[in-house]
Motif scaffolding. Structure first.
Motif, mmCIF file in Angstrom:
data_model
loop_
_atom_site.group_PDB
_atom_site.id
_atom_site.type_symbol
_atom_site.label_atom_id
_atom_site.label_comp_id
_atom_site.label_asym_id
_atom_site.label_seq_id
_atom_site.Cartn_x
_atom_site.Cartn_y
_atom_site.Cartn_z
ATOM 1 N N PRO A 1 0.836 -1.207 0.000
ATOM 2 C CA PRO A 1 0.000 0.000 0.000
ATOM 3 C C PRO A 1 0.866 1.249 0.000
ATOM 4 O O PRO A 1 1.917 1.304 0.631
ATOM 5 N N SER A 2 0.403 2.275 -0.723
ATOM 6 C CA SER A 2 1.167 3.504 -0.896
ATOM 7 C C SER A 2 0.569 4.633 -0.057
ATOM 8 O O SER A 2 -0.433 4.459 0.644
ATOM 9 N N THR A 3 1.181 5.799 -0.178
ATOM 10 C CA THR A 3 0.701 6.978 0.538
ATOM 11 C C THR A 3 -0.736 7.309 0.149
ATOM 12 O O THR A 3 -1.574 7.607 1.014
ATOM 13 N N SER A 4 -1.034 7.275 -1.138
ATOM 14 C CA SER A 4 -2.385 7.628 -1.593
ATOM 15 C C SER A 4 -3.418 6.641 -1.045
ATOM 16 O O SER A 4 -4.544 7.034 -0.724
ATOM 17 N N GLU A 5 -3.033 5.379 -0.908
ATOM 18 C CA GLU A 5 -3.971 4.395 -0.351
ATOM 19 C C GLU A 5 -4.167 4.593 1.150
ATOM 20 O O GLU A 5 -5.268 4.383 1.671
ATOM 21 N N LEU A 6 -3.111 5.011 1.842
ATOM 22 C CA LEU A 6 -3.266 5.345 3.264
ATOM 23 C C LEU A 6 -4.252 6.495 3.439
ATOM 24 O O LEU A 6 -5.133 6.453 4.306
ATOM 25 N N LEU A 7 -4.122 7.524 2.594
ATOM 26 C CA LEU A 7 -5.021 8.681 2.698
ATOM 27 C C LEU A 7 -6.465 8.281 2.403
ATOM 28 O O LEU A 7 -7.391 8.747 3.077
#
Length: 280
Positions: free
Chosen positions: A221-227
């Motif tokens: 998971p990436s930053t955009s998915e965390l957000l």
């Protein structure tokens, strides 16, 4: 003009240094990093902060370098000549200017984003070597040399799907965006969700990094998915207790589909939890 970060984008000191170094050297800034680490957004924020209009060229697998320069519609010109259209007398009516032409001839300095260059054919970067190096190209149909009046600030992003040619790399200033550490990630989350409760942020980040650090994941998971995930946690009013375990063990996060995007990774994560519960 120096880029010193912005209130909407958390830039590390080495990233700001890379932007300013590329600008000083007058070379394209080649940005690599995992998908979702803010490579495209960097160009958007730098252009906004420095007050530069942003021209964007989003590359696809079918994109050719010539499209960035110009395209000549010979078929339309032939058809118009058969119909006796007066437009055929001026070949400029059939020249469609590409993003590089528009960037080179802009009356004021601009930023140019060539996004996901590694999606194109392997010859694509080589086909742009001269144009990006000399900031000029020749239009054979109109017999004119198109030369940059003011050199654009060029950003090139890559997800490392293909290796880029050495000759192309030599002409760029390179920076790899490392995946953010928890402290930096907390600042990024705060930009998007100001006022988020500290306890919720801490629990969400722990759960996120527990998932991300699982060995063997096909897609981390990436930053955009965390957000996206935090946005769902807030919208669904997920209680803090669901994100925490009493013994600090890895737990199954709610709304896991926002973080893991294929069945192999979800199966792997669930297997880890079963093994963990068996060893308690």
């Amino acid at each position: 003009m120096k880029f010193l970060g912005s209130s909407d984008y958390v830039a590390t000191p080495d990233l700001m240094l890379a932007v300013n170094a590329a600008s000083t050297l007058k070379r394209p800034l080649l940005i690599k990093g995992e998908p979702g680490t803010g490579k495209t957004m960097l160009a958007e924020e730098v252009s906004k902060t420095l007050g530069l209009p942003l021209l964007e060229w989003h590359i696809k697998s079918t994109t050719k370098a010539q499209q960035g320069l110009y395209e000549y519609d010979a078929v339309s010109r032939l058809r118009d000549s058969q119909l006796g259209d007066e437009r055929v007398k001026d070949i400029h009516n059939y020249i469609s200017k590409g993003v590089l032409w528009r960037a080179f001839t802009a009356k004021e300095p601009v930023a140019l984003l060539i996004d996901e260059i590694d999606k194109a054919d392997i010859e694509f970067p080589n086909d742009l070597l001269r144009e990006l190096d000399r900031m000029e190209f020749f239009c054979y149909e109109t017999k004119e040399l198109v030369k940059a009046t003011t050199r654009p600030l060029v950003f090139i992003t890559s997800n490392n799907e293909k290796e880029l040619p050495d000759a192309f790399l030599r002409r760029c200033f390179f920076h790899y965006i490392q995946f953010p550490e928890p402290a930096t990630m907390g600042k990024i989350v705060d930009v998007h969700f100001p006022g988020l409760k500290e306890e919720l942020l801490r629990a969400a980040l722990k759960a996120f990094y527990d998932v991300r650090n699982l060995p063997g994941l096909k897609k981390k998971p990436s930053t955009s998915e965390l957000l996206d995930w935090i946005k769902l946690l807030v919208a669904e009013d997920i209680p803090l207790s669901v994100l925490q375990s009493k013994d600090d063990q890895v737990i199954l996060p709610p709304l896991l589909g926002a973080l893991l995007k294929n069945e192999q990774d979800i199966t792997l994560f669930e297997k880890l939890l079963r093994m963990q519960s068996q060893h308690r």
